[in-house]
Design an enzyme around this catalytic site. Structure first.
Site, PDB file in Angstrom:
ATOM      1  N   GLU A 174       5.346  -9.247  15.574  1.00  0.00           N
ATOM      2  CA  GLU A 174       4.794  -9.690  16.859  1.00  0.00           C
ATOM      3  C   GLU A 174       5.146 -11.152  17.109  1.00  0.00           C
ATOM      4  O   GLU A 174       5.577 -11.543  18.182  1.00  0.00           O
ATOM      5  CB  GLU A 174       3.288  -9.467  16.853  1.00  0.00           C
ATOM      6  N   ARG A 209       0.823  -1.217   0.000  1.00  0.00           N
ATOM      7  CA  ARG A 209       0.000   0.000   0.000  1.00  0.00           C
ATOM      8  C   ARG A 209       0.853   1.262   0.000  1.00  0.00           C
ATOM      9  O   ARG A 209       0.408   2.316  -0.465  1.00  0.00           O
ATOM     10  CB  ARG A 209      -0.994  -0.024   1.169  1.00  0.00           C
TER      11      ARG A 209
END
Ligand code: AMP
Length: 173
Positions: free
Chosen positions: A98, A61
């Site tokens: 994460e 993006r």
């Protein structure tokens, strides 16, 4: 168009791409001609014409926002992509997610030594992606003049990873 109107065009999608993540879907904002052009104009005005030689967009993006910014600056566009997507010789940076790690790559000859580089992405979360990209640009000799993300997720404090850089974000969530 003000920030609140732009914010209203960002769609929160819970549990995408995995449980517990609220995905910031920018497609309604991109589809709005006034919002899209306002975002690009605000980035261009913040950094100023004549101050940027290359605009780096982060897959995928980031490409959408970085390309019109580069056009307005009269600057070149450079993609930073996920591992094994770029066809030429690359510099690679691994960074922590994460769970696990990810790798980003840039073509070694994408930026000439001393060129002034602006990095553009859609969302600043933990800051790992932007930091890895800044490291890549600096390793191939570029000077990072700034980092711009459309959305900053304040609760993840990614800004703290980017001390010393001109970090410009438009919408804080
Ligand atoms: P980070 O490295 O944690 O700052 O993550 C930033 C990168 O992951 C950007 O390229 C974003 O496109 C993507 N990203 C992270 N969190 C989100 C989110 N909640 N919604 C949409 N994209 C995200």
């Amino acid at each position: 168009m003000d920030v609140e109107q732009m914010k209203a065009l960002i769609r929160d999608v819970p549990d995408f791409p995995e449980p517990g993540v609220v995905f910031k879907d920018i497609t309604p904002l991109l589809a709005d001609e006034l919002a899209f052009s306002t975002v690009i104009d605000l980035i261009v005005v913040h950094f100023g014409r004549g101050n940027v030689d290359k605009v780096v967009g982060i897959e995928a993006r980031g490409f959408i926002l970085a390309s019109p910014v580069a056009y307005h600056f009269g600057a070149g566009f450079v993609p930073v992509r996920k591992k094994d997507k770029l066809p030429w010789e690359t510099e690679a940076a691994e960074y922590a997610l994460e769970y696990g790690t990810a790798t980003l790559e840039i073509h070694r000859d994408a930026v000439a030594p001393g060129e002034r580089v602006l990095i553009v992405d859609d969302v600043l979360a933990t800051g790992g992606t932007a930091k890895a990209t800044a490291d890549l640009v600096e390793r191939i000799g570029g000077e990072v003049v700034g980092i711009s993300c459309l959305i900053e997720l304040d609760f993840l404090a990614g800004r703290g990873q980017l001390d010393g850089y001109d970090l410009f974000t438009l919408i804080n969530c």
